[in-house]
Design a protein around this motif. Structure first.
Motif, short mmCIF file in Angstrom:
data_model
loop_
_atom_site.label_atom_id
_atom_site.label_comp_id
_atom_site.label_asym_id
_atom_site.label_seq_id
_atom_site.Cartn_x
_atom_site.Cartn_y
_atom_site.Cartn_z
N GLU A 101 0.79 -1.20 0.04
CA GLU A 101 -0.21 -0.01 0.02
C GLU A 101 0.89 1.31 -0.06
N LEU A 102 1.87 1.13 0.79
CA LEU A 102 2.83 2.32 0.93
C LEU A 102 3.29 2.73 -0.39
N CYS A 103 3.95 1.42 -1.13
CA CYS A 103 4.30 1.70 -2.48
C CYS A 103 3.37 2.33 -3.32
N GLU A 104 2.24 2.16 -3.34
CA GLU A 104 1.16 2.63 -4.26
C GLU A 104 0.94 4.15 -3.86
N LYS A 105 0.84 4.43 -2.58
CA LYS A 105 0.33 5.67 -2.19
C LYS A 105 1.52 6.66 -1.74
N ASP A 106 2.45 6.43 -1.34
CA ASP A 106 3.77 7.13 -1.13
C ASP A 106 5.10 6.58 -1.40
N PRO A 107 5.40 6.68 -2.56
CA PRO A 107 6.55 5.78 -3.24
C PRO A 107 7.92 6.46 -2.58
N GLN A 108 8.00 7.79 -2.14
CA GLN A 108 9.17 8.23 -1.49
C GLN A 108 9.35 7.59 -0.23
N ALA A 109 8.13 7.39 0.50
CA ALA A 109 8.43 6.64 1.87
C ALA A 109 8.72 5.34 1.61
N CYS A 139 12.58 5.03 1.08
CA CYS A 139 13.23 5.40 2.39
C CYS A 139 13.08 4.20 3.10
N HIS A 140 12.17 3.36 3.36
CA HIS A 140 12.17 2.13 4.12
C HIS A 140 13.06 1.22 3.60
#
Length: 77
Positions: free
Chosen positions: A23-31, A34-35
């Protein structure tokens, strides 16, 4: 070397973490990047140092598959 270990099913926490990262990859690629960057370097730098100590102290200097790389660490970094 084959050791006949079975791969366990993922835990609920592991499945939830994987879903969160997707989900993070789709919604907030920069985050997500970083992870990934932080985890990657944790395993390649500190993790290798810790793994080496564990192998020396309790695993009779056996090389762990997790720490095998196709090229040198400097090239990967």
């Amino acid at each position: 070397m084959e050791q006949d270990h079975t791969i366990p099913e993922p835990s609920a926490a592991g499945t939830a973490c994987a879903s969160y990262l997707e989900e993070l990859c789709e919604k907030d690629p920069q985050a997500f990047i970083c992870h990934f960057y932080n985890v990657y370097f944790a395993h390649t730098a500190g993790g290798r140092m810790i793994g080496k100590k564990v192998v020396e102290k309790i695993l009779n200097k056996k090389e762990l598959e997790f720490y095998k790389w196709e090229s040198t660490m400097c090239q990967l970094l």
